[in-house]
Motif scaffolding. Structure first.
Motif, PDB file in Angstrom:
ATOM      1  N   LEU A   1     -45.066  40.401  35.051  1.00  0.00           N
ATOM      2  CA  LEU A   1     -44.878  41.327  36.179  1.00  0.00           C
ATOM      3  C   LEU A   1     -46.185  41.980  36.623  1.00  0.00           C
ATOM      4  N   HIS A   2     -47.088  42.136  35.665  1.00  0.00           N
ATOM      5  CA  HIS A   2     -48.309  42.886  35.937  1.00  0.00           C
ATOM      6  C   HIS A   2     -49.063  42.313  37.146  1.00  0.00           C
ATOM      7  N   GLY A   3     -49.329  43.166  38.125  1.00  0.00           N
ATOM      8  CA  GLY A   3     -50.122  42.760  39.288  1.00  0.00           C
ATOM      9  C   GLY A   3     -49.350  41.977  40.339  1.00  0.00           C
ATOM     10  N   SER A   4     -48.012  41.863  40.195  1.00  0.00           N
ATOM     11  CA  SER A   4     -47.254  41.055  41.170  1.00  0.00           C
ATOM     12  C   SER A   4     -47.068  41.785  42.504  1.00  0.00           C
ATOM     13  N   ASP A   5     -47.179  41.034  43.588  1.00  0.00           N
ATOM     14  CA  ASP A   5     -46.901  41.590  44.922  1.00  0.00           C
ATOM     15  C   ASP A   5     -45.423  41.436  45.270  1.00  0.00           C
ATOM     16  N   ALA A   6     -44.792  40.473  44.626  1.00  0.00           N
ATOM     17  CA  ALA A   6     -43.363  40.247  44.907  1.00  0.00           C
ATOM     18  C   ALA A   6     -42.696  39.718  43.648  1.00  0.00           C
ATOM     19  N   VAL A   7     -41.412  40.059  43.494  1.00  0.00           N
ATOM     20  CA  VAL A   7     -40.641  39.497  42.395  1.00  0.00           C
ATOM     21  C   VAL A   7     -39.348  38.909  42.970  1.00  0.00           C
ATOM     22  N   ILE A   8     -39.062  37.673  42.566  1.00  0.00           N
ATOM     23  CA  ILE A   8     -37.856  37.003  43.067  1.00  0.00           C
ATOM     24  C   ILE A   8     -36.871  36.865  41.915  1.00  0.00           C
ATOM     25  N   PHE A   9     -35.724  37.509  42.037  1.00  0.00           N
ATOM     26  CA  PHE A   9     -34.665  37.358  41.032  1.00  0.00           C
ATOM     27  C   PHE A   9     -33.885  36.101  41.394  1.00  0.00           C
ATOM     28  N   ALA A  10     -34.179  35.012  40.700  1.00  0.00           N
ATOM     29  CA  ALA A  10     -33.594  33.735  41.122  1.00  0.00           C
ATOM     30  C   ALA A  10     -32.361  33.329  40.323  1.00  0.00           C
ATOM     31  N   VAL A  11     -32.299  33.748  39.059  1.00  0.00           N
ATOM     32  CA  VAL A  11     -31.207  33.294  38.181  1.00  0.00           C
ATOM     33  C   VAL A  11     -30.600  34.498  37.470  1.00  0.00           C
ATOM     34  N   ARG A  12     -29.296  34.457  37.257  1.00  0.00           N
ATOM     35  CA  ARG A  12     -28.612  35.605  36.639  1.00  0.00           C
ATOM     36  C   ARG A  12     -28.723  35.591  35.106  1.00  0.00           C
ATOM     37  N   HIS A  13     -29.910  35.314  34.568  1.00  0.00           N
ATOM     38  CA  HIS A  13     -30.079  35.411  33.112  1.00  0.00           C
ATOM     39  C   HIS A  13     -29.795  36.854  32.707  1.00  0.00           C
ATOM     40  N   LYS A  14     -29.164  37.013  31.533  1.00  0.00           N
ATOM     41  CA  LYS A  14     -28.765  38.370  31.135  1.00  0.00           C
ATOM     42  C   LYS A  14     -29.978  39.316  31.039  1.00  0.00           C
ATOM     43  N   HIS A  15     -31.173  38.735  30.787  1.00  0.00           N
ATOM     44  CA  HIS A  15     -32.386  39.557  30.660  1.00  0.00           C
ATOM     45  C   HIS A  15     -32.756  40.267  31.957  1.00  0.00           C
ATOM     46  N   TYR A  16     -32.238  39.790  33.092  1.00  0.00           N
ATOM     47  CA  TYR A  16     -32.663  40.349  34.380  1.00  0.00           C
ATOM     48  C   TYR A  16     -31.645  41.312  34.988  1.00  0.00           C
ATOM     49  N   LEU A  17     -30.450  41.372  34.391  1.00  0.00           N
ATOM     50  CA  LEU A  17     -29.369  42.102  35.067  1.00  0.00           C
ATOM     51  C   LEU A  17     -29.605  43.609  35.075  1.00  0.00           C
ATOM     52  N   ASP A  18     -30.217  44.127  34.025  1.00  0.00           N
ATOM     53  CA  ASP A  18     -30.341  45.585  33.935  1.00  0.00           C
ATOM     54  C   ASP A  18     -31.781  46.078  34.003  1.00  0.00           C
ATOM     55  N   LEU A  19     -32.645  45.300  34.616  1.00  0.00           N
ATOM     56  CA  LEU A  19     -34.042  45.756  34.680  1.00  0.00           C
ATOM     57  C   LEU A  19     -34.120  47.048  35.491  1.00  0.00           C
ATOM     58  N   ASP A  20     -34.795  48.025  34.931  1.00  0.00           N
ATOM     59  CA  ASP A  20     -34.896  49.328  35.568  1.00  0.00           C
ATOM     60  C   ASP A  20     -35.987  49.300  36.648  1.00  0.00           C
ATOM     61  N   PRO A  21     -35.636  49.610  37.906  1.00  0.00           N
ATOM     62  CA  PRO A  21     -36.623  49.541  38.983  1.00  0.00           C
ATOM     63  C   PRO A  21     -37.892  50.341  38.679  1.00  0.00           C
ATOM     64  N   ASP A  22     -37.743  51.544  38.078  1.00  0.00           N
ATOM     65  CA  ASP A  22     -38.935  52.355  37.783  1.00  0.00           C
ATOM     66  C   ASP A  22     -39.892  51.596  36.863  1.00  0.00           C
ATOM     67  N   ASN A  23     -39.296  50.929  35.844  1.00  0.00           N
ATOM     68  CA  ASN A  23     -40.137  50.161  34.917  1.00  0.00           C
ATOM     69  C   ASN A  23     -40.787  48.968  35.602  1.00  0.00           C
ATOM     70  N   VAL A  24     -40.008  48.310  36.454  1.00  0.00           N
ATOM     71  CA  VAL A  24     -40.543  47.130  37.150  1.00  0.00           C
ATOM     72  C   VAL A  24     -41.755  47.522  37.984  1.00  0.00           C
ATOM     73  N   VAL A  25     -41.601  48.589  38.764  1.00  0.00           N
ATOM     74  CA  VAL A  25     -42.699  48.996  39.657  1.00  0.00           C
ATOM     75  C   VAL A  25     -43.892  49.493  38.835  1.00  0.00           C
ATOM     76  N   LYS A  26     -43.592  50.250  37.769  1.00  0.00           N
ATOM     77  CA  LYS A  26     -44.679  50.757  36.924  1.00  0.00           C
ATOM     78  C   LYS A  26     -45.438  49.575  36.300  1.00  0.00           C
ATOM     79  N   THR A  27     -44.703  48.586  35.809  1.00  0.00           N
ATOM     80  CA  THR A  27     -45.361  47.437  35.174  1.00  0.00           C
ATOM     81  C   THR A  27     -46.135  46.612  36.196  1.00  0.00           C
ATOM     82  N   ALA A  28     -45.566  46.470  37.383  1.00  0.00           N
ATOM     83  CA  ALA A  28     -46.269  45.700  38.420  1.00  0.00           C
ATOM     84  C   ALA A  28     -47.556  46.429  38.838  1.00  0.00           C
ATOM     85  N   GLY A  29     -47.537  47.745  38.761  1.00  0.00           N
ATOM     86  CA  GLY A  29     -48.743  48.514  39.100  1.00  0.00           C
ATOM     87  C   GLY A  29     -48.684  49.139  40.472  1.00  0.00           C
TER      88      GLY A  29
END
Ligand SMILES: NC(=O)c1ccc[n+]([C@@H]2O[C@H](COP(=O)([O-])OP(=O)(O)OC[C@H]3O[C@@H](n4cnc5c(N)ncnc54)[C@H](O)[C@@H]3O)[C@@H](O)[C@H]2O)c1
Length: 562
Positions: A471-499
């Protein structure tokens, strides 16, 4: 001769057998089979231990009589190619050669190899000489010559035809050959039977081969094992004896008490059942593509609309199409049917309209994801060219590691063609061969690469296993597959990790409205397949922000005046 190796998805290197290894291996098998026969067990050879064969082999090896004694001894047979040989040593260690979420797969294979000792795997075709039953689970592909035009293609029967010839050269004449492969309707009677009969005659065998067809309905994923063992089967034999034998075999290995068997009169009917079943599913998925666009353009959340429709019992199987349909079967099976009509049955007219249209729609649906990504980035005043885009999910379906014909591949290819830099994360996929070996996989000249420009660098694409790092440094993230690992990702964490705020694309109804709203609050742009309502959420966040700014400035003014 230079040594050849086969590398497992975990990177372990296995040397391919050399000519001298075959005699010893056959002797090993003969010794085991002798002991197993003494125990009264039937010897079953499963040819092709891929996604279907590996788990089917374990299901058969796990079969017991009413006293809990194993009924069958199973030998998984796999050709020793550099691409597939590693499956044999892995199986012999009691490990599944497929990655799946079903907790039953690993213990079942381990139990059969190490405790019950009813399962082994081999590379030698000589094993066929020891078989009472041969289950054929090799692939039969349909190769398309253009993108989005299934009629321009052909069935690739080579692996299957070769297997049938080899089987006929080796098996005892009265062995049952059960074809589970999804084939062009007519194959068992009009392709397999003549091939095998000819070889039998050459061997001086007067009887006809005992051939049957029963297709697999396996669904790799959380219910992998149950979808083979505890599920309804259809079968048919080329003659009465073959039919009786296949019914007996399936009654012993499948839970036919609870899931009764359907016996059809001829193999072509069983073969057609599979093709119609999958074409039906491909059609109901394709049908929603236009409504998905309708939803995006009219502020509608198609996910909620479908939930509302699904309540009605007659419509409970309406399903949201993700970014393309993918999976090994739905994109090809209708093609096998259409091909058979002309090339096995000799008809010239063109009766197929809905089946090819559905496949063509499904095969190109993923391209729209690239447009959504482009537009989301544009709304953030960022160009797509050189943007770093992270794709979450390479496989075609949630919680499996099968990447064949996944919509994700097309997303990567189109976005790369448009100049973006792609990164991929998938917890189930370690090597995305469609890219790593794009000049030879699935076969030379048949990579989807040939339909796009600027693809060479994708040979270096590697699947990340560390989500944070990806995720680090990404300009865009595409949720393509409903793997259980992606269902509950916290937006605050995603944005913080992306930077920084990023474009978020939801291809599979993965984000709920609270997550979508939070992404907008954090300054992200969100778009999704069939998710027109995101605009409403965006307007709401904007209105709330304006209201807050107004009240802040009113308070500021009041503070200044007081
Ligand atoms: N994957 C699914 O979800 C699924 C579901 C239902 C039906 N099917 C059907 O089952 C069949 C098998 O599919 P799969 O997903 O297991 O494919 P796969 O490619 O994973 O497995 C096929 C295996 O057969 C091996 N093989 C090929 N030629 C051989 C030969 N001559 N001798 C020994 N081994 C050989 C290959 O190396 C490979 O390991 C196909 O017809 C498919 O359409 C698949």
């Amino acid at each position: 001769m230079e040594k050849q190796y086969s590398i497992s998805p975990d990177g372990e290197k296995f040397q391919l057998p050399e000519p001298d290894d075959y005699t010893g291996e056959f002797q090993r098998l003969k010794n085991i089979v002798r002991d197993q026969r003494n125990k009264g067990r039937e010897i079953v050879v499963v040819m092709g231990v891929g996604f279907v064969g590996a788990v089917m082999a374990a299901v058969v090896a796990d079969t017991e009589d009413e006293n809990g004694n194993p009924l069958k001894f199973v030998i998984g047979m796999q050709r020793p190619s550099t691409r597939s040989y590693w499956k044999i040593p892995l199986l012999n260690r009691g490990l599944p050669p497929v990655q799946a979420e079903d907790p039953e797969v690993l213990p079942m294979i381990h139990r059969c190899v190490h405790e019950k000792e009813t399962l082994t795997a081999t590379f030698t075709y000589d094993v066929l000489k020891l078989a009472d039953v041969v289950v054929v689970d090799v692939q039969c592909d349909y190769l398309k010559e253009s993108l989005g035009d299934v009629k321009n293609g052909q069935a690739d029967m080579a692996a299957l035809e070769k297997s049938l010839e080899i089987i006929a050269e080796h098996i005892p004449p009265d062995a049952l050959v059960l074809i589970e492969t999804t084939v062009a309707p007519g194959t068992t009677e009009q392709v397999a039977y003549p091939i095998m009969r000819k070889v039998f005659r050459k061997r001086g065998i007067k009887m006809d081969p005992l051939l049957a067809h029963s297709f697999e309905r396996v669904m790799p994923g959380r219910h992998y094992v149950a979808s083979i063992r505890d599920f309804w089967r259809v079968c048919s034999g080329t003659n009465e004896e073959a039919t009786n034998r296949v019914v007996k075999f399936l009654e012993e290995v499948i839970n036919t008490d609870e899931y009764p068997l359907t016996v059809l009169n001829r193999p072509i009917e069983s073969e057609t059942a599979k093709i119609v079943e999958n074409s039906f599913r491909a059609t109901i998925l394709a049908f929603l593509d236009e409504w998905s666009l309708f939803a995006e353009r009219n502020g509608i959340d198609l996910i909620k609309v479908l939930e509302a429709i699904r309540v009605r019992p007659t419509h409970s199987n309406i399903i949201f199409p993700g970014p393309g349909i993918g999976g090994y079967c739905l994109p090809k099976d209708g093609g096998l049917g259409m091909w058979a009509y002309r090339h096995i049955h000799g008809f010239e007219d063109d009766i197929f309209k809905i089946t090819p249209l559905a496949i063509n729609i499904n095969d190109t649906r993923a391209l729209h994801v690239a447009q959504l990504t482009r537009d989301a980035l544009r709304n953030m005043s960022r160009p797509l060219a050189a943007a770093e885009i992270l794709l979450l999910g390479a496989s075609y379906r949630e919680d499996v590691g099968d990447t064949r014909y996944s919509g994700s591949e097309l997303i990567v290819r189109r976005l790369t063609e448009m100049g973006a830099e792609l990164k991929v994360h998938d917890p189930y996929v370690h090597h995305w061969w469609e890219f790593e070996k794009q000049d030879e996989y699935p076969s030379t000249m048949h990579s989807l690469k040939r339909f796009f420009r600027n693809q060479d660098k994708l040979s270096d694409l590697r699947v990340e296993q560390d989500l944070k790092q990806a995720l680090h440094g990404s300009d865009a993230v595409i949720f393509a597959v409903r793997h259980k690992h992606y269902l509950d990702l916290d937006p605050d964490n995603v944005v913080k990790t992306a930077g920084s705020p990023l474009a978020v694309i939801d291809c599979f109804g993965i984000l709920d409205d609270i997550q979508i709203k939070r992404y907008f609050e954090l300054g992200c742009e969100v778009k999704g397949l069939g998710r027109g309502h995101v605009k409403r959420i965006k307007d709401q966040v904007r209105a709330e922000r304006e209201e807050m700014l107004l009240s802040l400035s009113a308070k500021h003014q009041a503070d200044r005046l007081s």
